[in-house]
Motif scaffolding. Structure first.
Motif, PDB file in Angstrom:
ATOM      1  N   ASP A 283      37.546  -3.055   5.212  1.00  0.00           N
ATOM      2  CA  ASP A 283      38.353  -2.856   6.414  1.00  0.00           C
ATOM      3  C   ASP A 283      38.808  -4.151   7.071  1.00  0.00           C
ATOM      4  O   ASP A 283      39.816  -4.162   7.787  1.00  0.00           O
ATOM      5  N   CYS A 284      38.080  -5.247   6.868  1.00  0.00           N
ATOM      6  CA  CYS A 284      38.455  -6.512   7.501  1.00  0.00           C
ATOM      7  C   CYS A 284      39.481  -7.285   6.692  1.00  0.00           C
ATOM      8  O   CYS A 284      39.950  -8.344   7.115  1.00  0.00           O
ATOM      9  N   ALA A 285      39.844  -6.774   5.507  1.00  0.00           N
ATOM     10  CA  ALA A 285      40.735  -7.491   4.596  1.00  0.00           C
ATOM     11  C   ALA A 285      42.065  -6.760   4.449  1.00  0.00           C
ATOM     12  O   ALA A 285      42.211  -5.596   4.832  1.00  0.00           O
ATOM     13  N   THR A 286      43.031  -7.445   3.875  1.00  0.00           N
ATOM     14  CA  THR A 286      44.323  -6.830   3.577  1.00  0.00           C
ATOM     15  C   THR A 286      44.243  -6.054   2.264  1.00  0.00           C
ATOM     16  O   THR A 286      43.352  -6.262   1.445  1.00  0.00           O
ATOM     17  N   GLN A 287      45.190  -5.135   2.104  1.00  0.00           N
ATOM     18  CA  GLN A 287      45.365  -4.420   0.842  1.00  0.00           C
ATOM     19  C   GLN A 287      46.827  -4.525   0.423  1.00  0.00           C
ATOM     20  O   GLN A 287      47.719  -4.371   1.261  1.00  0.00           O
ATOM     21  N   TYR A 288      47.057  -4.786  -0.853  1.00  0.00           N
ATOM     22  CA  TYR A 288      48.428  -4.854  -1.344  1.00  0.00           C
ATOM     23  C   TYR A 288      48.988  -3.443  -1.447  1.00  0.00           C
ATOM     24  O   TYR A 288      48.392  -2.561  -2.070  1.00  0.00           O
ATOM     25  N   HIS A 289      50.141  -3.214  -0.813  1.00  0.00           N
ATOM     26  CA  HIS A 289      50.793  -1.911  -0.817  1.00  0.00           C
ATOM     27  C   HIS A 289      51.845  -1.892  -1.924  1.00  0.00           C
ATOM     28  O   HIS A 289      52.813  -2.651  -1.892  1.00  0.00           O
ATOM     29  N   ARG A 290      51.664  -1.018  -2.884  1.00  0.00           N
ATOM     30  CA  ARG A 290      52.513  -1.017  -4.075  1.00  0.00           C
ATOM     31  C   ARG A 290      53.949  -0.582  -3.779  1.00  0.00           C
ATOM     32  O   ARG A 290      54.866  -0.976  -4.493  1.00  0.00           O
ATOM     33  N   ILE A 291      54.150   0.233  -2.756  1.00  0.00           N
ATOM     34  CA  ILE A 291      55.501   0.688  -2.440  1.00  0.00           C
ATOM     35  C   ILE A 291      56.203  -0.322  -1.535  1.00  0.00           C
ATOM     36  O   ILE A 291      57.370  -0.649  -1.737  1.00  0.00           O
ATOM     37  N   LYS A 292      55.501  -0.828  -0.556  1.00  0.00           N
ATOM     38  CA  LYS A 292      56.073  -1.848   0.329  1.00  0.00           C
ATOM     39  C   LYS A 292      56.227  -3.189  -0.380  1.00  0.00           C
ATOM     40  O   LYS A 292      57.000  -4.047   0.038  1.00  0.00           O
ATOM     41  N   GLU A 293      55.430  -3.387  -1.450  1.00  0.00           N
ATOM     42  CA  GLU A 293      55.398  -4.638  -2.218  1.00  0.00           C
ATOM     43  C   GLU A 293      55.015  -5.824  -1.338  1.00  0.00           C
ATOM     44  O   GLU A 293      55.598  -6.895  -1.423  1.00  0.00           O
ATOM     45  N   LYS A 294      54.040  -5.609  -0.487  1.00  0.00           N
ATOM     46  CA  LYS A 294      53.506  -6.683   0.348  1.00  0.00           C
ATOM     47  C   LYS A 294      52.131  -6.268   0.861  1.00  0.00           C
ATOM     48  O   LYS A 294      51.727  -5.101   0.758  1.00  0.00           O
ATOM     49  N   ASP A 295      51.414  -7.246   1.406  1.00  0.00           N
ATOM     50  CA  ASP A 295      50.096  -6.958   1.962  1.00  0.00           C
ATOM     51  C   ASP A 295      50.211  -6.028   3.166  1.00  0.00           C
ATOM     52  O   ASP A 295      51.144  -6.118   3.962  1.00  0.00           O
ATOM     53  N   ASP A 296      49.216  -5.153   3.284  1.00  0.00           N
ATOM     54  CA  ASP A 296      49.156  -4.227   4.402  1.00  0.00           C
ATOM     55  C   ASP A 296      47.715  -4.220   4.907  1.00  0.00           C
ATOM     56  O   ASP A 296      46.834  -4.871   4.330  1.00  0.00           O
ATOM     57  N   HIS A 297      47.476  -3.501   5.980  1.00  0.00           N
ATOM     58  CA  HIS A 297      46.106  -3.344   6.478  1.00  0.00           C
ATOM     59  C   HIS A 297      45.907  -1.896   6.883  1.00  0.00           C
ATOM     60  O   HIS A 297      46.342  -1.467   7.942  1.00  0.00           O
ATOM     61  N   ILE A 298      45.306  -1.122   5.968  1.00  0.00           N
ATOM     62  CA  ILE A 298      45.038   0.288   6.189  1.00  0.00           C
ATOM     63  C   ILE A 298      43.549   0.497   5.932  1.00  0.00           C
ATOM     64  O   ILE A 298      43.129   0.733   4.795  1.00  0.00           O
ATOM     65  N   PRO A 299      42.719   0.366   6.961  1.00  0.00           N
ATOM     66  CA  PRO A 299      41.269   0.428   6.760  1.00  0.00           C
ATOM     67  C   PRO A 299      40.776   1.840   6.483  1.00  0.00           C
ATOM     68  O   PRO A 299      40.741   2.692   7.363  1.00  0.00           O
ATOM     69  N   LEU A 300      40.421   2.103   5.223  1.00  0.00           N
ATOM     70  CA  LEU A 300      39.887   3.395   4.797  1.00  0.00           C
ATOM     71  C   LEU A 300      38.711   3.171   3.839  1.00  0.00           C
ATOM     72  O   LEU A 300      38.672   2.168   3.114  1.00  0.00           O
TER      73      LEU A 300
END
Length: 445
Positions: A283-300
């Protein structure tokens, strides 16, 4: 012997720790947890309130003694990290009620410190009866505080707010949801949110939309009695603040670790930060979003467990990469299942994607079955090449199956026409001859 230090004893941290345990017999592993409980299912917390989960003990996957005695991890509790010295490779902090200073040295460090609820600076948040929802002790405090409560205010219409509203209503509390935007569940588009509003009203939940909280008022004894908004007073002897979350990363100041403007640690596919020897996950880190093609932050929790596992493997020198997310989420709200994946219409517009949408009302199984239920499906797709961009599914039954199909399609970059060709399971008790997502895809202009 390699010294591994992990900050955080929950999903990402302990997923990493177990990979190290299983693959490095000479490892010296120290985990630092600010609370007193390890490895519990945070997503199950609201359901303790409503009684679907009997007690919080059922949410604990492995207790701290198991990590210590069975796996040989120096699993510490009530250890709050205050700063990291990246040059000396040391972690500093305080432990226990006495706030005794401690220092732990590391060869490789994982930041898995999660997030904490964001509590706005409203007058009255310190009153008895005002709660957040993040930890098992939080739930114990709420259950201990329910006696005599007739009205509760839930501030925030996101995932936690909806789940808490449902579970408080389940035990007979009058619930008022206060949301500063014009609708609940902004992760869904406005036309889909309408179904959520209908469900809330059907279950007697009061909706206070487009309202800004100004303060929480005292009953004279130090307990909350109402929430004052810019449009009036909302009665509440119990208040749940569910207004988002903030990464626990302040202790990284001065390390040179790169973070987003909201404090999430930027990582690459190997869960590495830009500082040698420091990793981050969950949750404290970014996740690469494959559709947006950029880092995102969706803590799940799903991302946290995957990223933690990958971080642990890379820390021991066994390369693995995180393949990214597509923004899939699901929750129950009374009789409805609310599911979404990919981009909403609002997100596509914000990212300047040329897009079209198609919406369809179908049924979860063959429509001629007496126990069929309405299923609302919305697809978002690229208006130029037809690539699927996202989907939303809401209904009493069957939304979970459909959203997983759409998430898989998004992961593999399928277009909306490809959905029509999928060989999906069919028998009348389970589906129509054309699945609802295929029916929706066929309505494309």
């Amino acid at each position: 012997m390699t010294k591994y230090v992990i900050i955080g004893g929950e999903a990402a941290g302990m997923s990493a720790a177990m990979q190290i345990v299983r693959n490095d017999s000479d490892a010296e592993i120290t985990t630092l947890e600010a609370g007193g409980i390890y490895s519990y299912a945070q997503c199950g917390l609201p359901y303790v309130i409503g009684g679907a989960v009997e007690k919080t003990d059922h949410l604990i996957a492995r207790d701290v003694e198991t990590f210590r005695d069975r796996y040989g991890i120096d699993a510490r509790t009530y250890h709050t990290v205050t700063n990291v010295d990246a040059k000396a490779k040391e972690v500093h902090g305080t432990c226990g009620d006495e706030q005794t200073p401690f220092t732990v040295s590391y060869d490789r460090l994982l930041i898995a410190s999660g997030v904490r609820p964001r509590i706005p600076n409203w007058p009255g948040t310190e009153l008895t009866g005002v709660h957040k929802v993040k930890t098992i002790p939080d739930i114990h405090e709420i259950t201990d505080d329910l006696s005599g409560v007739t009205d509760a205010a839930v501030i925030g219409g996101g995932y936690v707010g909806l789940e808490m509203a449902e579970n408080l209503r389940e035990i007979g509390v009058n619930v008022h949801m206060i949301e500063r935007n014009n609708r609940l569940a902004k992760m869904f588009d406005e036309d889909m949110s309408a179904h959520i509003h209908e469900e809330a009203k059907a279950h007697g939940i009061g909706l206070r939309l487009n309202e800004q909280v100004e303060s929480l008022t005292d009953d004279g004894s130090g307990r909350v009695q109402s929430v004052q908004t810019n449009q009036g007073e909302v009665p509440a002897q119990l208040v749940i603040v569910a207004t988002g979350a903030v990464p626990n990363t302040e202790f990284l100041e001065g390390t040179g670790v790169t973070m987003t403007d909201r404090g999430a640690v930027r990582v690459n596919a190997y869960m590495e930060t830009n500082v040698d020897g420091i990793y981050a996950a969950g949750d404290c880190a970014t996740q690469y979003h494959r559709i947006k093609e950029k880092d995102d932050h969706i803590p799940l929790g799903t991302h946290a467990n995957k990223q933690g596992r990958i971080a642990g493997l890379n820390m021991i020198g066994s390369p693995a990469t995180f393949k990214g997310i597509v923004g899939t989420a699901i929750l129950r709200f009374h009789n409805l299942t609310l599911a979404r994946t990919g981009l909403s219409e609002a997100e596509a517009r914000q990212l300047n994607f040329p897009f079209e949408t198609v919406v369809n009302k179908s049924t979860d199984i063959a429509g001629y079955f007496e126990d069929s239920h309405p299923l609302h499906v919305k697809l978002v797709y690229h208006s130029g090449n037809g690539m699927l961009l996202g989907g939303q599914v809401i209904g009493e039954k069957g939304a979970d199956k459909r959203i997983d199909v759409l998430a898989t399609a998004l992961f593999h970059r399928m277009d909306i026409d490809d959905l029509k060709d999928l060989d999906l399971a069919y028998a009348p008790p389970f589906n129509g001859v054309w699945d609802p997502i295929q029916q929706t895809a066929r309505r494309r202009k």
